[in-house]
Design a protein around this motif. Structure first.
Motif, PDB file in Angstrom:
ATOM      1  N   SER A  16       1.218  -1.682   0.163  1.00 20.87           N
ATOM      2  CA  SER A  16       0.452  -0.104   0.054  1.00 20.87           C
ATOM      3  C   SER A  16       0.910   1.508  -0.078  1.00 20.87           C
ATOM      4  O   SER A  16       0.805   2.426  -0.530  1.00 20.87           O
ATOM      5  CB  SER A  16      -1.220  -0.273   1.537  1.00 20.87           C
ATOM      6  OG  SER A  16      -1.524  -0.933   1.128  1.00 20.87           O
ATOM      7  N   ILE A  17       1.805   1.335   1.030  1.00 21.05           N
ATOM      8  CA  ILE A  17       2.742   2.674   1.357  1.00 21.05           C
ATOM      9  C   ILE A  17       3.804   2.546  -0.532  1.00 21.05           C
ATOM     10  O   ILE A  17       2.894   4.410  -0.964  1.00 21.05           O
ATOM     11  CB  ILE A  17       3.686   2.193   1.963  1.00 21.05           C
ATOM     12  CG1 ILE A  17       3.065   2.291   3.802  1.00 21.05           C
ATOM     13  CG2 ILE A  17       5.097   3.429   2.211  1.00 21.05           C
ATOM     14  CD1 ILE A  17       3.965   1.983   4.516  1.00 21.05           C
ATOM     15  N   ILE A  18       3.886   1.996  -0.858  1.00 18.94           N
ATOM     16  CA  ILE A  18       4.864   1.770  -2.493  1.00 18.94           C
ATOM     17  C   ILE A  18       3.948   2.235  -3.635  1.00 18.94           C
ATOM     18  O   ILE A  18       4.258   3.128  -4.053  1.00 18.94           O
ATOM     19  CB  ILE A  18       5.587   0.533  -2.476  1.00 18.94           C
ATOM     20  CG1 ILE A  18       6.146   0.450  -1.324  1.00 18.94           C
ATOM     21  CG2 ILE A  18       6.321   0.576  -4.297  1.00 18.94           C
ATOM     22  CD1 ILE A  18       7.482  -1.121  -1.778  1.00 18.94           C
ATOM     23  N   ILE A  20       0.434   4.111  -3.177  1.00 18.27           N
ATOM     24  CA  ILE A  20       0.038   4.752  -3.221  1.00 18.27           C
ATOM     25  C   ILE A  20       1.579   6.038  -3.721  1.00 18.27           C
ATOM     26  O   ILE A  20       1.670   7.170  -3.660  1.00 18.27           O
ATOM     27  CB  ILE A  20      -0.018   5.469  -1.906  1.00 18.27           C
ATOM     28  CG1 ILE A  20      -1.255   4.867  -1.906  1.00 18.27           C
ATOM     29  CG2 ILE A  20      -0.089   7.233  -1.540  1.00 18.27           C
ATOM     30  CD1 ILE A  20      -1.254   5.091  -0.146  1.00 18.27           C
ATOM     31  N   ARG A  21       2.986   5.685  -3.156  1.00 16.33           N
ATOM     32  CA  ARG A  21       3.990   6.500  -3.281  1.00 16.33           C
ATOM     33  C   ARG A  21       4.096   6.637  -4.481  1.00 16.33           C
ATOM     34  O   ARG A  21       4.687   7.986  -5.804  1.00 16.33           O
ATOM     35  CB  ARG A  21       5.329   6.111  -2.304  1.00 16.33           C
ATOM     36  CG  ARG A  21       6.900   6.927  -2.692  1.00 16.33           C
ATOM     37  CD  ARG A  21       7.370   6.248  -2.156  1.00 16.33           C
ATOM     38  NE  ARG A  21       9.080   6.875  -1.943  1.00 16.33           N
ATOM     39  CZ  ARG A  21       9.960   6.515  -3.015  1.00 16.33           C
ATOM     40  NH1 ARG A  21       9.951   5.721  -3.976  1.00 16.33           N
ATOM     41  NH2 ARG A  21      11.542   7.151  -2.585  1.00 16.33           N
ATOM     42  N   ALA A  22       4.305   5.690  -5.743  1.00 20.29           N
ATOM     43  CA  ALA A  22       4.481   5.636  -7.035  1.00 20.29           C
ATOM     44  C   ALA A  22       3.276   5.807  -7.259  1.00 20.29           C
ATOM     45  O   ALA A  22       4.262   6.837  -8.542  1.00 20.29           O
ATOM     46  CB  ALA A  22       4.687   3.447  -7.390  1.00 20.29           C
ATOM     47  N   TYR A  23       2.464   6.599  -6.980  1.00 21.47           N
ATOM     48  CA  TYR A  23       1.522   6.812  -8.095  1.00 21.47           C
ATOM     49  C   TYR A  23       1.438   8.459  -7.491  1.00 21.47           C
ATOM     50  O   TYR A  23       0.885   9.605  -8.423  1.00 21.47           O
ATOM     51  CB  TYR A  23      -0.540   6.113  -7.308  1.00 21.47           C
ATOM     52  CG  TYR A  23      -1.314   7.638  -7.394  1.00 21.47           C
ATOM     53  CD1 TYR A  23      -1.412   7.581  -9.450  1.00 21.47           C
ATOM     54  CD2 TYR A  23      -1.867   8.605  -7.113  1.00 21.47           C
ATOM     55  CE1 TYR A  23      -2.851   7.875  -9.219  1.00 21.47           C
ATOM     56  CE2 TYR A  23      -2.927   9.097  -7.324  1.00 21.47           C
ATOM     57  CZ  TYR A  23      -3.158   9.081  -8.989  1.00 21.47           C
ATOM     58  OH  TYR A  23      -4.249   9.140  -8.881  1.00 21.47           O
ATOM     59  N   ARG A  24       1.839   9.067  -6.371  1.00 17.42           N
ATOM     60  CA  ARG A  24       2.168  10.364  -6.965  1.00 17.42           C
ATOM     61  C   ARG A  24       3.110  10.967  -6.637  1.00 17.42           C
ATOM     62  O   ARG A  24       3.059  12.269  -7.420  1.00 17.42           O
ATOM     63  CB  ARG A  24       2.164  10.842  -5.007  1.00 17.42           C
ATOM     64  CG  ARG A  24       1.091  10.688  -3.843  1.00 17.42           C
ATOM     65  CD  ARG A  24       0.967  10.928  -2.615  1.00 17.42           C
ATOM     66  NE  ARG A  24      -0.036  10.686  -1.838  1.00 17.42           N
ATOM     67  CZ  ARG A  24      -0.179  10.659  -0.344  1.00 17.42           C
ATOM     68  NH1 ARG A  24       0.972  10.896   0.594  1.00 17.42           N
ATOM     69  NH2 ARG A  24      -1.277  10.629   0.330  1.00 17.42           N
ATOM     70  N   ARG A  25       4.260   9.986  -7.471  1.00 19.79           N
ATOM     71  CA  ARG A  25       5.224  10.110  -7.542  1.00 19.79           C
ATOM     72  C   ARG A  25       5.223   9.823  -9.534  1.00 19.79           C
ATOM     73  O   ARG A  25       6.134  10.293 -10.185  1.00 19.79           O
ATOM     74  CB  ARG A  25       6.897   9.861  -7.635  1.00 19.79           C
ATOM     75  CG  ARG A  25       7.319  10.257  -5.693  1.00 19.79           C
ATOM     76  CD  ARG A  25       8.598   9.482  -5.069  1.00 19.79           C
ATOM     77  NE  ARG A  25       9.018   9.975  -4.500  1.00 19.79           N
ATOM     78  CZ  ARG A  25      10.295   9.912  -3.735  1.00 19.79           C
ATOM     79  NH1 ARG A  25      11.479   9.640  -4.051  1.00 19.79           N
ATOM     80  NH2 ARG A  25      10.378  10.984  -2.857  1.00 19.79           N
ATOM     81  N   SER A  27       4.848   7.900 -11.082  1.00 22.29           N
ATOM     82  CA  SER A  27       6.210   7.025 -12.022  1.00 22.29           C
ATOM     83  C   SER A  27       4.349   5.599 -12.281  1.00 22.29           C
ATOM     84  O   SER A  27       4.784   4.569 -13.343  1.00 22.29           O
ATOM     85  CB  SER A  27       6.698   5.834 -10.472  1.00 22.29           C
ATOM     86  OG  SER A  27       7.701   6.275 -10.158  1.00 22.29           O
ATOM     87  N   ALA A  33      -1.214   1.501  -9.949  1.00 21.11           N
ATOM     88  CA  ALA A  33      -0.856   1.605  -8.972  1.00 21.11           C
ATOM     89  C   ALA A  33      -1.649   0.186  -7.829  1.00 21.11           C
ATOM     90  O   ALA A  33      -1.561  -0.087  -6.806  1.00 21.11           O
ATOM     91  CB  ALA A  33      -0.893   2.616  -8.278  1.00 21.11           C
ATOM     92  N   SER A  62      12.483   2.475 -12.814  1.00 16.67           N
ATOM     93  CA  SER A  62      11.863   4.237 -12.126  1.00 16.67           C
ATOM     94  C   SER A  62      12.496   4.368 -12.003  1.00 16.67           C
ATOM     95  O   SER A  62      12.694   6.185 -12.426  1.00 16.67           O
ATOM     96  CB  SER A  62      10.096   3.702 -10.731  1.00 16.67           C
ATOM     97  OG  SER A  62       9.765   2.992 -11.051  1.00 16.67           O
TER      98      SER A  62
END
Length: 287
Positions: A16-18, A20-25, A27, A33, A62
């Motif tokens: 979940s953390i990864i 969400i982070r990938a979506y915000r960045r 990637s 996501a 990425s």
């Protein structure tokens, strides 16, 4: 029973953390996501080593996608800021491995196993397939992302004639070396984590070190297969209006190579499946 509850829970939290982070960045897009979360959670829940290989591929690809973006923007007709990937690209690069990982879980439960055909040739073949899968993915990505930045003249792998940068099937020495390095990193990750997560006999544990050179070969092999498919079954042409290599024919496009049979995602899937199969067979004979 406790491990069967805790391991999937940890996998869900980390994934979940990864995701969400990938979506915000940027990637991954939203569909990427969601599919990425499912794939990551599955890998991590079954075994730390499977999750580590997937995450190594994801994070390095990425990062490398963002290296030299200005140059890639000038060359790549389908360039996306930050290399944002959707669900099709996610599943093209991880769908086969996810199926193999689920099959491994069915046979082993939550127990991590060594590559050892004497214990189980079926499990060894499946684990070998996962290794080959990510060696191919990582090798192709490193080769493409670093090869295009190289000062070497790309040459079409089928004829060795010079071609424009971005041509499907175009290879460079730097790109091929990057593919081998990318595969060996996957193998090294698998071996090092295995010393912590598995219980093998001394002879079997020592033999696991052979995964590293095998992975280097798998990374190179996957990149070569991808390039051969790209040069023959994937269209490449030069658009005189956009002044870029494109993947579809048109009135302003001069053909460079390839037929319009496969697109980039299909090439990835076929090269992954072939490398997965070859590495799986190799592991059955080596280990």
């Amino acid at each position: 029973m406790e491990k069967a509850l805790i391991q999937p829970l940890i996998a869900v939290v980390i994934s979940s953390i990864i995701a969400i982070r990938a979506y915000r960045r940027r990637s991954l897009d939203f569909s990427g996501a969601i599919s990425g979360f499912i794939v990551m959670a599955t890998h991590l829940a079954v075994g730390a080593r499977f999750g580590a290989m997937l995450l190594l591929f994801f994070f390095t690809s990425s990062k490398l996608t963002k290296v030299g973006e200005d140059k890639k923007r000038r060359v790549d007709a389908d360039f996306k800021e930050g290399g944002q990937r959707n669900w099709i690209q996610v599943l093209s690069n991880s769908g086969v491995a996810t199926i193999l990982v689920v099959a491994i879980w069915k046979l082993t439960g939550w127990q991590d196993k060594c590559l050892d055909s004497n214990e189980s040739i079926q499990i060894t073949a499946l684990i070998g397939g996962v290794i080959g899968h990510y060696c191919c993915c990582n090798g192709d990505t490193w080769s493409s992302e670093l090869g295009v930045l190289s000062d070497d003249q790309p040459r079409l792998i089928t004829t060795f004639k010079p071609v424009r940068r971005g041509t499907n099937g175009g290879v460079t020495k730097a790109g091929l070396l990057a593919a081998a390095a990318a595969g060996s990193v996957i193998g090294l990750t698998f071996v090092l984590l295995g010393f912590l997560t598995t219980k093998c006999t001394y002879d079997a544990a020592l033999k696991q070190l052979l995964v590293i050179p095998l992975s280097a070969v798998a990374g190179l092999c996957g990149s070569v297969i991808d390039s051969l498919l790209g040069a023959t079954l994937q269209f490449s042409g030069f658009c005189t209006v956009r002044n870029k290599v494109v993947g579809k024919p048109g009135p302003t496009v001069k053909k460079i190579s390839g037929l319009t049979i496969l697109d980039n995602n299909a090439v990835n899937v076929v090269s992954i499946m072939l490398t997965t199969l070859l590495t799986s067979i190799a592991c059955m004979y080596i280990f």
